[in-house]
Design a protein around this motif. Structure first.
Motif, PDB file in Angstrom:
ATOM      1  N   ARG A  25      -3.574 -16.405  89.081  1.00  0.00           N
ATOM      2  CA  ARG A  25      -2.352 -16.371  89.812  1.00  0.00           C
ATOM      3  C   ARG A  25      -1.820 -17.930  89.488  1.00  0.00           C
ATOM      4  O   ARG A  25      -0.394 -18.107  89.072  1.00  0.00           O
ATOM      5  N   PHE A  26      -2.870 -18.937  89.638  1.00  0.00           N
ATOM      6  CA  PHE A  26      -2.716 -20.353  89.205  1.00  0.00           C
ATOM      7  C   PHE A  26      -1.960 -20.333  87.841  1.00  0.00           C
ATOM      8  O   PHE A  26      -0.773 -20.894  87.552  1.00  0.00           O
ATOM      9  N   LYS A  27      -2.412 -19.858  86.691  1.00  0.00           N
ATOM     10  CA  LYS A  27      -1.899 -19.635  85.403  1.00  0.00           C
ATOM     11  C   LYS A  27      -0.609 -19.207  85.398  1.00  0.00           C
ATOM     12  O   LYS A  27       0.230 -19.372  84.587  1.00  0.00           O
ATOM     13  N   GLN A  28      -0.615 -18.093  86.127  1.00  0.00           N
ATOM     14  CA  GLN A  28       0.857 -17.223  86.063  1.00  0.00           C
ATOM     15  C   GLN A  28       1.837 -17.971  86.666  1.00  0.00           C
ATOM     16  O   GLN A  28       3.188 -18.075  86.309  1.00  0.00           O
ATOM     17  N   GLU A  29       1.653 -18.859  87.727  1.00  0.00           N
ATOM     18  CA  GLU A  29       2.958 -19.573  88.271  1.00  0.00           C
ATOM     19  C   GLU A  29       2.965 -21.067  87.187  1.00  0.00           C
ATOM     20  O   GLU A  29       4.526 -21.244  87.214  1.00  0.00           O
ATOM     21  N   LEU A  30       1.976 -21.499  86.730  1.00  0.00           N
ATOM     22  CA  LEU A  30       2.381 -22.475  85.552  1.00  0.00           C
ATOM     23  C   LEU A  30       3.084 -22.164  84.582  1.00  0.00           C
ATOM     24  O   LEU A  30       3.797 -22.720  84.077  1.00  0.00           O
ATOM     25  N   LYS A  31       2.761 -21.037  84.135  1.00  0.00           N
ATOM     26  CA  LYS A  31       3.536 -20.664  82.819  1.00  0.00           C
ATOM     27  C   LYS A  31       5.005 -20.551  82.660  1.00  0.00           C
ATOM     28  O   LYS A  31       5.578 -20.990  81.838  1.00  0.00           O
ATOM     29  N   GLY A  32       5.636 -20.580  83.860  1.00  0.00           N
ATOM     30  CA  GLY A  32       7.013 -20.447  83.998  1.00  0.00           C
ATOM     31  C   GLY A  32       7.663 -21.799  83.766  1.00  0.00           C
ATOM     32  O   GLY A  32       8.960 -21.788  83.594  1.00  0.00           O
ATOM     33  N   TYR A  33       6.624 -22.851  84.048  1.00  0.00           N
ATOM     34  CA  TYR A  33       7.239 -24.256  83.684  1.00  0.00           C
ATOM     35  C   TYR A  33       6.638 -25.069  82.528  1.00  0.00           C
ATOM     36  O   TYR A  33       7.185 -26.027  82.430  1.00  0.00           O
ATOM     37  N   ILE A  34       5.869 -24.429  81.736  1.00  0.00           N
ATOM     38  CA  ILE A  34       5.293 -24.959  80.647  1.00  0.00           C
ATOM     39  C   ILE A  34       6.074 -24.803  79.544  1.00  0.00           C
ATOM     40  O   ILE A  34       6.422 -23.514  78.908  1.00  0.00           O
ATOM     41  N   ASN A  35       6.780 -25.943  78.570  1.00  0.00           N
ATOM     42  CA  ASN A  35       7.505 -25.715  77.592  1.00  0.00           C
ATOM     43  C   ASN A  35       6.463 -25.905  76.324  1.00  0.00           C
ATOM     44  O   ASN A  35       6.056 -26.934  76.135  1.00  0.00           O
ATOM     45  N   LYS A  36       6.201 -24.683  75.820  1.00  0.00           N
ATOM     46  CA  LYS A  36       5.136 -24.526  74.662  1.00  0.00           C
ATOM     47  C   LYS A  36       5.464 -25.602  73.569  1.00  0.00           C
ATOM     48  O   LYS A  36       4.434 -25.909  72.926  1.00  0.00           O
ATOM     49  N   GLU A  37       6.877 -25.913  73.317  1.00  0.00           N
ATOM     50  CA  GLU A  37       7.077 -26.894  72.210  1.00  0.00           C
ATOM     51  C   GLU A  37       6.884 -28.171  72.653  1.00  0.00           C
ATOM     52  O   GLU A  37       6.721 -28.907  71.704  1.00  0.00           O
ATOM     53  N   LEU A  38       7.005 -28.751  73.980  1.00  0.00           N
ATOM     54  CA  LEU A  38       6.879 -30.072  74.163  1.00  0.00           C
ATOM     55  C   LEU A  38       5.625 -30.584  74.919  1.00  0.00           C
ATOM     56  O   LEU A  38       5.297 -31.544  74.916  1.00  0.00           O
ATOM     57  N   ASP A  39       5.449 -29.626  75.954  1.00  0.00           N
ATOM     58  CA  ASP A  39       4.301 -30.077  76.677  1.00  0.00           C
ATOM     59  C   ASP A  39       2.841 -29.514  76.356  1.00  0.00           C
ATOM     60  O   ASP A  39       2.583 -28.929  75.609  1.00  0.00           O
ATOM     61  N   SER A  40       1.854 -30.172  76.801  1.00  0.00           N
ATOM     62  CA  SER A  40       0.281 -30.088  76.528  1.00  0.00           C
ATOM     63  C   SER A  40      -0.274 -29.865  78.162  1.00  0.00           C
ATOM     64  O   SER A  40      -0.233 -30.622  78.956  1.00  0.00           O
ATOM     65  N   VAL A  41      -0.972 -28.602  78.253  1.00  0.00           N
ATOM     66  CA  VAL A  41      -1.930 -28.489  79.434  1.00  0.00           C
ATOM     67  C   VAL A  41      -3.376 -28.111  78.681  1.00  0.00           C
ATOM     68  O   VAL A  41      -3.246 -27.199  77.831  1.00  0.00           O
ATOM     69  N   ILE A  42      -4.363 -28.614  79.358  1.00  0.00           N
ATOM     70  CA  ILE A  42      -5.751 -28.417  78.892  1.00  0.00           C
ATOM     71  C   ILE A  42      -6.397 -28.092  80.246  1.00  0.00           C
ATOM     72  O   ILE A  42      -6.358 -28.740  81.170  1.00  0.00           O
ATOM     73  N   LEU A  43      -7.078 -26.759  80.159  1.00  0.00           N
ATOM     74  CA  LEU A  43      -7.943 -26.326  81.130  1.00  0.00           C
ATOM     75  C   LEU A  43      -9.316 -26.287  80.891  1.00  0.00           C
ATOM     76  O   LEU A  43      -9.399 -25.373  79.823  1.00  0.00           O
ATOM     77  N   PHE A  44     -10.223 -26.971  81.362  1.00  0.00           N
ATOM     78  CA  PHE A  44     -11.651 -27.225  81.136  1.00  0.00           C
ATOM     79  C   PHE A  44     -12.455 -26.094  82.266  1.00  0.00           C
ATOM     80  O   PHE A  44     -12.045 -26.147  83.336  1.00  0.00           O
ATOM     81  N   LYS A  45     -13.235 -25.216  81.768  1.00  0.00           N
ATOM     82  CA  LYS A  45     -13.724 -24.284  82.995  1.00  0.00           C
ATOM     83  C   LYS A  45     -15.168 -24.344  82.901  1.00  0.00           C
ATOM     84  O   LYS A  45     -15.845 -24.547  81.731  1.00  0.00           O
ATOM     85  N   SER A  46     -15.978 -24.218  83.954  1.00  0.00           N
ATOM     86  CA  SER A  46     -17.209 -24.213  83.816  1.00  0.00           C
ATOM     87  C   SER A  46     -17.820 -23.287  85.109  1.00  0.00           C
ATOM     88  O   SER A  46     -16.994 -23.157  86.151  1.00  0.00           O
ATOM     89  N   ARG A  47     -18.829 -22.673  85.092  1.00  0.00           N
ATOM     90  CA  ARG A  47     -19.362 -21.775  86.240  1.00  0.00           C
ATOM     91  C   ARG A  47     -19.505 -22.633  87.404  1.00  0.00           C
ATOM     92  O   ARG A  47     -19.096 -22.041  88.433  1.00  0.00           O
ATOM     93  N   GLN A  48     -19.797 -23.711  87.470  1.00  0.00           N
ATOM     94  CA  GLN A  48     -20.038 -24.631  88.787  1.00  0.00           C
ATOM     95  C   GLN A  48     -19.976 -26.045  88.495  1.00  0.00           C
ATOM     96  O   GLN A  48     -20.177 -26.404  87.540  1.00  0.00           O
ATOM     97  N   GLU A  49     -19.598 -26.659  89.408  1.00  0.00           N
ATOM     98  CA  GLU A  49     -19.349 -28.098  89.137  1.00  0.00           C
ATOM     99  C   GLU A  49     -20.673 -28.775  88.994  1.00  0.00           C
ATOM    100  O   GLU A  49     -20.611 -29.615  87.947  1.00  0.00           O
ATOM    101  N   LYS A  50     -21.542 -28.409  89.271  1.00  0.00           N
ATOM    102  CA  LYS A  50     -23.014 -28.861  88.994  1.00  0.00           C
ATOM    103  C   LYS A  50     -23.257 -28.868  87.503  1.00  0.00           C
ATOM    104  O   LYS A  50     -24.311 -29.849  87.034  1.00  0.00           O
ATOM    105  N   TRP A  51     -22.691 -28.020  86.821  1.00  0.00           N
ATOM    106  CA  TRP A  51     -22.856 -27.960  85.224  1.00  0.00           C
ATOM    107  C   TRP A  51     -21.988 -28.990  84.597  1.00  0.00           C
ATOM    108  O   TRP A  51     -22.042 -28.975  83.479  1.00  0.00           O
ATOM    109  N   LEU A  52     -21.378 -29.746  85.172  1.00  0.00           N
ATOM    110  CA  LEU A  52     -20.333 -30.769  84.679  1.00  0.00           C
ATOM    111  C   LEU A  52     -20.744 -32.324  85.009  1.00  0.00           C
ATOM    112  O   LEU A  52     -21.019 -32.594  86.309  1.00  0.00           O
TER     113      LEU A  52
END
Length: 92
Positions: free
Chosen positions: A49-76
């Motif tokens: 849902r979060f990614k879908q909401e963001l997609k409407g506002y990100i300009n792929k030609e101009l903007d940069s978004v990086i999403l780091f994912k981990s199973r749990q915070e303890k692995w970071l």
């Protein structure tokens, strides 16, 4: 799933408005850590849902978004240099 999101939104083509909207969406799902950095625990459904909401506002030609994912915070490993903001300081 534990995620860290970092974004850099161009000020071109209505960038200030896009940046404001992206910030609000991120605050709805994650904790604000620093300027354009957010982190938090999300289920797979929330993440989609979060990614879908963001997609409407990100300009792929101009903007940069990086999403780091981990199973749990303890692995970071998190290391702070300088001032560490207390994200809970706004609670009474």
């Amino acid at each position: 799933m534990y995620v860290v999101l970092v974004y850099d939104i161009s000020q071109e083509k209505n960038g200030a408005r896009r940046c404001s909207r992206i910030f609000k969406i991120c605050k709805k799902y994650l904790s604000h850590i620093q300027d354009s950095v957010f982190e938090g625990e999300l289920s797979n459904a929330q993440l989609e849902r979060f990614k879908q909401e963001l997609k409407g506002y990100i300009n792929k030609e101009l903007d940069s978004v990086i999403l780091f994912k981990s199973r749990q915070e303890k692995w970071l490993d998190k290391e702070f240099w300088g001032k560490e903001d207390d994200c809970t300081s706004f609670f009474l």
